[in-house]
Motif scaffolding. Structure first.
Motif, short mmCIF file in Angstrom:
data_model
loop_
_atom_site.label_atom_id
_atom_site.label_comp_id
_atom_site.label_asym_id
_atom_site.label_seq_id
_atom_site.Cartn_x
_atom_site.Cartn_y
_atom_site.Cartn_z
N VAL A 174 0.95 -1.35 -0.16
CA VAL A 174 0.00 0.13 -0.03
C VAL A 174 0.80 1.27 -0.04
CG1 VAL A 174 -1.74 1.31 1.38
CG2 VAL A 174 -2.03 -0.93 0.91
N VAL A 175 2.02 1.31 0.86
CA VAL A 175 2.96 2.46 0.96
C VAL A 175 3.41 2.77 -0.51
CG1 VAL A 175 4.98 3.35 1.95
CG2 VAL A 175 3.32 2.23 3.32
N ALA A 176 3.84 1.72 -1.07
CA ALA A 176 4.64 1.60 -2.41
C ALA A 176 3.49 2.38 -3.47
CB ALA A 176 5.32 0.23 -2.82
N VAL B 187 -0.70 5.68 -7.52
CA VAL B 187 -1.67 4.79 -7.92
C VAL B 187 -3.22 5.30 -7.19
CG1 VAL B 187 -2.60 2.24 -7.96
CG2 VAL B 187 -0.12 2.80 -8.46
N PHE B 188 -2.91 5.67 -5.80
CA PHE B 188 -3.87 6.16 -5.06
C PHE B 188 -3.69 7.26 -3.96
CE2 PHE B 188 -3.28 1.80 -3.66
CZ PHE B 188 -2.87 2.20 -2.32
N THR B 189 -4.47 8.04 -3.43
CA THR B 189 -4.11 9.03 -2.54
C THR B 189 -4.28 8.55 -1.39
OG1 THR B 189 -6.11 10.11 -2.55
CG2 THR B 189 -4.60 11.03 -4.28
N ALA B 190 -3.47 9.15 -0.32
CA ALA B 190 -3.76 8.94 1.12
C ALA B 190 -5.34 9.11 1.46
CB ALA B 190 -3.09 9.83 2.01
N ASP B 191 -6.12 10.19 0.95
CA ASP B 191 -7.36 10.17 1.14
C ASP B 191 -8.06 8.89 0.69
OD1 ASP B 191 -9.55 11.93 2.45
OD2 ASP B 191 -10.25 12.06 0.17
N GLU B 192 -7.81 8.73 -0.61
CA GLU B 192 -8.53 7.64 -1.21
C GLU B 192 -8.41 6.13 -0.43
OE1 GLU B 192 -8.52 8.22 -5.87
OE2 GLU B 192 -6.65 8.05 -4.93
N TRP B 193 -6.94 5.94 -0.09
CA TRP B 193 -6.64 4.75 0.93
C TRP B 193 -7.52 4.80 2.22
CZ3 TRP B 193 -5.88 0.10 1.21
CH2 TRP B 193 -5.67 -0.49 1.97
N CYS C 291 -6.23 -5.89 3.28
CA CYS C 291 -6.46 -6.53 1.93
C CYS C 291 -7.31 -6.26 1.33
CB CYS C 291 -5.76 -7.93 2.15
SG CYS C 291 -4.07 -8.61 2.65
N GLU C 292 -8.88 -6.46 2.01
CA GLU C 292 -9.83 -6.30 1.28
C GLU C 292 -10.13 -4.56 0.45
OE1 GLU C 292 -12.73 -8.23 0.63
OE2 GLU C 292 -11.35 -10.06 1.39
#
Length: 128
Positions: free
Chosen positions: A39-41, A47-53, A81-82
Motif C-alpha cells: 500500500v505504501v509503495a 496509484v491512489f492518494t492517502a485520502d482514497e486509501w 487487503c480487502e
C-alpha cells in the motif's frame, strides 16, 4: 515483530484499530508487513492518494464492525487487503475475476510445492 516507520504509520492509520503496542503498529505475520509495504509503495507511485486509501480502509473497517468483526483489531490486516483489492478494482487496475484467478493460481502453486520449499507462482501446474 516488525515495525513500520512511526511517522508514516501515524499518518496512514490515525484513528484505526490497527494492532499496536506502546511503540506503535506491529505485524504478527510477514504477510501483514508485505501488505503494508504494498500500500505504501502504491501510494508513493500515485496509484491512489492517502485520502482514497483512508476512505477505502475506513469503509472496510466499518463494514466489518457492523458485521461483528474487527472490534479488537485481530482481523485488521484482512480488512487492509480487502480495502486494497476493492480500491484497485474501483480504479480499473484489476477485476474480481482477475483477483479470483490469481488466488486460484497461488492455491494451485501451494498444492504443487514440495514441503519446505518456497511457494512461487511458477509452481502452478496451469501456469503458461
Amino acid at each position: 515483530m516488525n515495525r513500520p516507520d512511526a511517522a508514516l504509520s501515524e499518518a496512514l492509520f490515525a484513528g484505526t484499530p490497527i494492532p499496536r503496542d506502546a511503540e506503535g503498529p506491529v505485524f504478527a505475520e510477514p504477510w501483514q508487513a508485505q501488505a503494508f509495504a504494498l500500500v505504501v509503495a502504491l501510494q508513493n507511485r500515485g496509484v491512489f492518494t492517502a485520502d482514497e486509501w483512508a476512505q477505502a480502509l475506513g469503509a472496510e473497517i466499518r463494514e466489518a464492525v457492523a458485521a461483528g468483526g474487527c472490534r479488537d483489531g485481530s482481523d485488521y490486516y484482512e480488512r487492509w487487503c480487502e480495502a486494497l483489492e476493492h480500491l484497485l478494482i474501483a480504479k480499473g487496475l484489476t477485476s474480481h475475476d482477475g483477483v479470483d484467478a490469481l488466488a486460484a493460481s497461488w492455491a494451485r502453486a501451494a498444492e504443487a510445492t514440495p514441503h519446505g520449499k518456497p511457494i512461487v507462482l511458477a509452481n502452478d501446474p496451469l501456469a503458461g
